[in-house]
Scaffold this active site. Structure first.
Site, PDB file in Angstrom:
ATOM      1  CG  HIS A  39      -0.706   0.013   2.519  1.00 31.02           C
ATOM      2  ND1 HIS A  39       0.266   0.826   3.042  1.00 31.02           N
ATOM      3  CD2 HIS A  39      -1.197  -0.683   3.564  1.00 31.02           C
ATOM      4  CE1 HIS A  39       0.368   0.616   4.335  1.00 31.02           C
ATOM      5  NE2 HIS A  39      -0.495  -0.284   4.684  1.00 31.02           N
ATOM      6  CG  HIS A  93      -4.486  -5.004  12.935  1.00 29.24           C
ATOM      7  ND1 HIS A  93      -5.402  -3.978  12.844  1.00 29.24           N
ATOM      8  CD2 HIS A  93      -3.390  -4.591  12.223  1.00 29.24           C
ATOM      9  CE1 HIS A  93      -4.880  -2.996  12.112  1.00 29.24           C
ATOM     10  NE2 HIS A  93      -3.672  -3.345  11.731  1.00 29.24           N
ATOM     11  CD  GLU A  95      -3.656  -2.381   7.790  1.00 25.65           C
ATOM     12  OE1 GLU A  95      -3.085  -2.383   8.900  1.00 25.65           O
ATOM     13  OE2 GLU A  95      -3.350  -1.626   6.856  1.00 25.65           O
ATOM     14  CG  ASP A  97      -1.692  -6.282   6.766  1.00 21.07           C
ATOM     15  OD1 ASP A  97      -2.771  -5.889   7.248  1.00 21.07           O
ATOM     16  OD2 ASP A  97      -0.588  -5.822   7.132  1.00 21.07           O
ATOM     17  CG  HIS A 160      -1.627   0.332  12.371  1.00 19.46           C
ATOM     18  ND1 HIS A 160      -1.714  -0.573  11.347  1.00 19.46           N
ATOM     19  CD2 HIS A 160      -1.704   1.543  11.792  1.00 19.46           C
ATOM     20  CE1 HIS A 160      -1.833   0.043  10.199  1.00 19.46           C
ATOM     21  NE2 HIS A 160      -1.828   1.312  10.430  1.00 19.46           N
ATOM     22  CG  ASP A 179       0.296  -4.010  12.206  1.00 20.14           C
ATOM     23  OD1 ASP A 179       0.575  -5.132  11.738  1.00 20.14           O
ATOM     24  OD2 ASP A 179      -0.546  -3.257  11.706  1.00 20.14           O
ATOM     25  CE1 TYR A 207       4.843  -2.945   9.457  1.00 25.77           C
ATOM     26  CE2 TYR A 207       4.497  -2.052  11.649  1.00 25.77           C
ATOM     27  CZ  TYR A 207       4.023  -2.726  10.538  1.00 25.77           C
ATOM     28  OH  TYR A 207       2.719  -3.145  10.510  1.00 25.77           O
ATOM     29  CG  HIS A 238       3.794  -7.251   9.149  1.00 23.78           C
ATOM     30  ND1 HIS A 238       3.326  -7.881   8.030  1.00 23.78           N
ATOM     31  CD2 HIS A 238       2.873  -6.316   9.451  1.00 23.78           C
ATOM     32  CE1 HIS A 238       2.168  -7.353   7.667  1.00 23.78           C
ATOM     33  NE2 HIS A 238       1.865  -6.402   8.522  1.00 23.78           N
TER      34      HIS A 238
END
Lengths: 410, 53
Positions: A39, A93, A95, A97, A160, A179, A207, A238
């Site tokens: 992104h 989370h 999101e 991903d 996040h 994250d 990051y 990640h």
């Protein structure tokens, strides 16, 4: 009937890829070697979507992966246990991903209950159809007992996204931090101590700068909570898992959350016919003091990710743009817009740049810096067409002032 | 005067303190904040705030 995801030929290979963090707590995520544009984040080394399987009396999957890699996750689980045996899927989370593969995963795990906080429920229900999913809403302090191990939840809003949450296994002193503390870094290694500390800290800094910089206040709050918890291992969603250097990691996060500057300055610029470029190099020359890290960054030779990363710890920034159509150059504007959203705080700086007839480049940069509430060290430093030797001297002086300011600040 | 909490990020508006950096004087009740007020932390509007329990 539940589909079989274990491929017999690959079973041994996959087993070796499924690294154990603790006994019967196994990494089952996906290594994305090929992604580069995440992104807009330039992920030069790819990334990983980490998911973890905890096998106890009950079995829990912590987080999932990005679609379309759900089948890889299911294959990794199948190498360890039957898909029927998964009791819980924790979503830390929403999101895509980490939760993008959830529809595929929930469809493949017939006995699983999705564990999430209320805001995650709200967010996921606006991403897609959750009908038919068993869910259990948790909040900070709630626990789910698996047997010898417990899952304890800590809501971490805006670290996040609003629904973000940590999951702690207190018996193992193991924190699934989503994250936070992660990096975009694809590797065959799963632990941070298996690669050089400098590399992993650089990726952690990148990051943080690009994903978490706006949320320093919330991160400081979370770090304070973490002070009261005994943690030996931090497993983010990640990149690499931390089992050493945790004190250093938390200290770095504390400094970043507080927007603590280093003795570092940046001269960032975009230029049409090298007038602004010449000014930039003169500023850098003036700023090149022995004990200050000074960097020259040409916007179109760099990228947003790198510029944000380097900005994180910079005390002072000179930002230049030629004047184009009575404003700043478009890529300079992209950098300014991106930086403003990341809300870097407590910085000092000034703008510079050339113009021909109209005005607008350096002035627009100046206004942007001011709107970020940076301390403006001077009025825009401008040159009509090519910079004269007087203007270049002024650039050197301004550069020196920038470096002196950084020394005063850090 | 009641404090209001942001439903999204849990930032709290305290009318005693106001938000001087955004030009909102101490002593401004939540109800009197301008319609275009946004949470300084996460950017959502006034309708995403609730009275703090």
């Amino acid at each position: 009937m539940v589909q079989s995801y274990a491929l017999s030929g690959q079973k041994e290979l996959n087993k070796s890829m499924n690294t154990e963090l603790r006994k019967n707590i196994t990494w089952v995520g996906y290594i994305d070697w090929t992604v580069r544009d995440f992104h807009g984040y330039t992920a030069e080394r790819g990334t990983t979507y980490n998911a973890y399987l905890i096998q106890d009396d009950k079995t829990a999957l912590v987080d999932t992966v990005k679609a379309p890699f759900g089948h890889r996750l299911l294959q990794n689980i199948s190498n360890l246990t039957s898909l029927n045996s998964i009791d819980y899927v924790v979503c830390n989370h929403a999101e895509p991903d980490h939760a993008g593969a959830l529809p595929e995963i929930m469809a493949a795990l017939p006995n699983a209950t999705l564990v999430l906080d209320q805001k995650c429920m709200d967010a996921l229900s606006e991403h897609g159809d959750m009908s038919g999913w068993r869910t259990k809403i948790v909040k900070t302090g709630d626990t789910v007992t698996l047997g010898n191990r417990t899952l304890r939840f800590i809501e971490t809003p805006m670290v996040h996204w609003p629904e973000s949450m940590f999951t702690l296994v207190p018996e193992e002193k193991l924190l699934f931090s989503m994250d936070a503390f992660g990096q975009h870094y694809a590797s065959t290694q799963r632990f941070a101590d298996e690669i050089s500390l400098g590399t992993v800290m650089n990726e952690t800094r990148a990051y943080y700068a690009n994903i978490l910089m706006p949320y320093g206040k919330q991160i400081a709050k979370v770090l304070k909570q973490m002070d009261t918890i005994d943690i030996e291992m931090i497993a983010p969603s990640h990149g690499l898992i931390w089992r050493t250097h945790i004190a250093e990691l938390l200290e770095a996060y504390g400094n970043w959350a507080a927007h603590q500057p280093k003795r570092k300055i940046l001269v960032i610029y975009d230029t049409m016919w090298e007038s602004t470029g010449e000014m930039a190099r003169a500023i850098l020359e003036g700023a090149s003091l022995n004990d200050v890290d000074a960097q020259l960054i040409h916007v179109r030779s760099s990228n947003l990710t790198h510029i944000a990363t380097e900005s994180l710890e910079a005390a002072a920034i000179a930002f230049g743009s030629s004047t184009l159509n009575n404003g700043m150059m478009p890529m300079a504007a992209a950098v300014m817009t991106y930086l403003k959203g990341l809300r870097p705080q407590g910085k000092a700086g000034f703008s510079f740049g050339s113009f021909g007839w109209g005005r607008g480049g350096p002035e627009a940069v100046h206004d942007f810096m001011e709107s970020m509430k940076w301390e403006m060290l001077r009025e825009p430093l401008k040159s009509k067409y090519r910079p004269s030797s007087e203007i270049l001297d002024e650039c050197r002086n301004a550069g020196r002032m920038l470096a002196e300011k950084a020394k005063e600040m850090a | 005067m009641k404090k209001y909490i942001c439903n999204v990020c849990e930032w709290v508006y305290d009318p005693e303190v106001g938000l001087p950096e955004e030009g909102i004087e101490p002593g401004t009740p939540f109800e009197d904040l301008p319609d275009d007020f946004v949470c300084p932390e996460c950017g959502v509007g006034k309708d995403e705030f609730s009275p703090e329990e």
